[in-house]
Design an enzyme around this catalytic site. Sequence first.
Site, short mmCIF file in Angstrom:
data_model
loop_
_atom_site.label_atom_id
_atom_site.label_comp_id
_atom_site.label_asym_id
_atom_site.label_seq_id
_atom_site.Cartn_x
_atom_site.Cartn_y
_atom_site.Cartn_z
N GLU A 262 -12.61 -0.57 -0.58
CA GLU A 262 -12.67 0.78 0.00
C GLU A 262 -13.87 1.54 -0.55
OE1 GLU A 262 -9.17 3.27 -0.26
OE2 GLU A 262 -7.84 1.56 0.08
N TYR B 234 -14.91 5.54 -4.96
CA TYR B 234 -15.27 6.76 -4.22
C TYR B 234 -16.19 7.67 -5.02
CZ TYR B 234 -11.81 5.51 -0.72
OH TYR B 234 -11.10 4.86 0.26
N GLU C 219 -4.14 -0.36 -5.56
CA GLU C 219 -4.25 0.73 -6.52
C GLU C 219 -2.95 1.01 -7.31
OE1 GLU C 219 -5.94 4.16 -4.61
OE2 GLU C 219 -7.86 3.17 -4.44
N HIS D 99 0.87 -1.18 0.00
CA HIS D 99 0.00 0.00 0.00
C HIS D 99 0.91 1.24 0.00
CE1 HIS D 99 -4.31 1.39 0.97
NE2 HIS D 99 -3.62 2.48 0.75
N TRP E 11 -13.75 2.65 4.07
CA TRP E 11 -12.51 3.39 4.32
C TRP E 11 -12.89 4.62 5.13
CZ3 TRP E 11 -7.50 2.31 3.80
CH2 TRP E 11 -6.62 3.34 4.18
N TRP F 57 -2.18 10.99 3.06
CA TRP F 57 -1.18 11.27 2.06
C TRP F 57 -0.83 12.74 1.93
CZ3 TRP F 57 0.88 6.80 2.04
CH2 TRP F 57 0.10 5.64 2.12
#
Length: 434
Positions: free
Chosen positions: A340, A276, A156, A111, A387, A395
Amino acid sequence: MIIFPEGFLWGAATAAYQIEGAAREDGRVPSIWDTFSHTPGKVRDGHTGDVACDHYHRYAEDVALMRELGLRAYRFSIAWPRFGTPGFGFYDRLLDELLEAGITPVATLYHWDLPQSLQDGGGWLDRDTAYRFAEYAAGAYERLGDRVATWTTLNEPWVSAFVGHGSGRHAPGVGDPAAAFTAAHHLMLAHGLAVQALRAAGAGSVSITLNLAPILGDEEPARLVDGLCNRIFLDPLLRGVYPEDVLAHLRRFTDVKLDDLETIHQPIDVLGVNYYSPKHVRTDPEAPGHPEHPGTEGIAFVDPDGPVTAMGWGINPECLESLLVRLSREYPGTPLLITENGAAFEDTVTGDDRVHDTDRVAFLDAHVRAAHAAIAQGADLRGYFVWSLLDNFEWAHGYHKRFGLVYVDYETQRRIRKDSFHWYRDVIAANGLR
Ligand SMILES: CO[C@H](O)c1c[n+]2c([nH]1)[C@H](O)[C@@H](O)[C@H](O)[C@H]2CO
């Protein structure tokens, strides 16, 4: 009442660099995100993952929260920078705590926290890194394979490749379209080699997690961006071919060796889907293109109209439904997991020590209903992971964006259950929604 299939895997997800902290403890070596976050200007307000949610030390308290939620599964990532160090024993402790709580562990091997020493040797631009990843995967399985239910190779690869190497907005901070396509290919090679290594070691359930999004707007640009975001990974991984249009496009930027498709196309047991929000594009001859979508000059990436989250991402549960239905029809035979789904909103702690995150409850409610609608149309969806369990290091945004079911007071490391925590606990208990 909306009821999910018996045994539906209700979970929550996190990632090592975002929650563990203990960045230099028990032999952990630096990752590209340690380097990136300690580089001035890369992360808002200079935030780093040095401490994060201190999960390395507070894991038992956090597993107790998972048990209170009634989680059936917990998706976490293993820090490659801890592999081969005394600190790798953390995962033994975490797994034992999860199994004691009756929670199924779903472990992501990568990740985004590539050891800096490998980056110094070329990172994902060097084909050799793919082989180092497969060795790490085999070693992790040897240590933990008796307790991890499902192994996810990568989280991802699109973000690692195009955000890490296209725009450089993420570590390692490279801004070069050719590098992005080269990294994308080597990440998929790493996945294929790791699956082979995991299978050889005896792994039963193996997967990969992709961030996938419907691309809305003008047909021609939408098709191209769908190729650059979705089909560039889906087709090699699940069909063993690069789509012709994507191949022609990426050949404009790189001559990287692409004849690894047999290795890349390893059978997987489930496909992890991070969803998302959709992307919106339109033709605009003046548009300069997007560095995370190389070769998109003449395509404008449009802000969503309608409600957005604190990340500025459009709220569109219908696109989750259509994405899952598309995947089940265009890539049949691979079960799906939503690994997620969640949202950041401006959370505040009220006087009664609560966080009334009604926006997040509404977001999750709508997306759970969309997931159910996809199942009703034949999608073989096996589970849903929110998530995230905890607010965490987001990040380049640092700690300014909160996605958690649990609020984290970073000054004190106190955990505060949000209303969405209680809502999700009830969904899991009912295996559905009223
Ligand atoms: C466009 O959203 C991406 O699919 C995506 C969103 N997210 C992710 N990927 C990452 O897997 C997480 O580490 C992030 O914390 C999380 C929230 O930003």
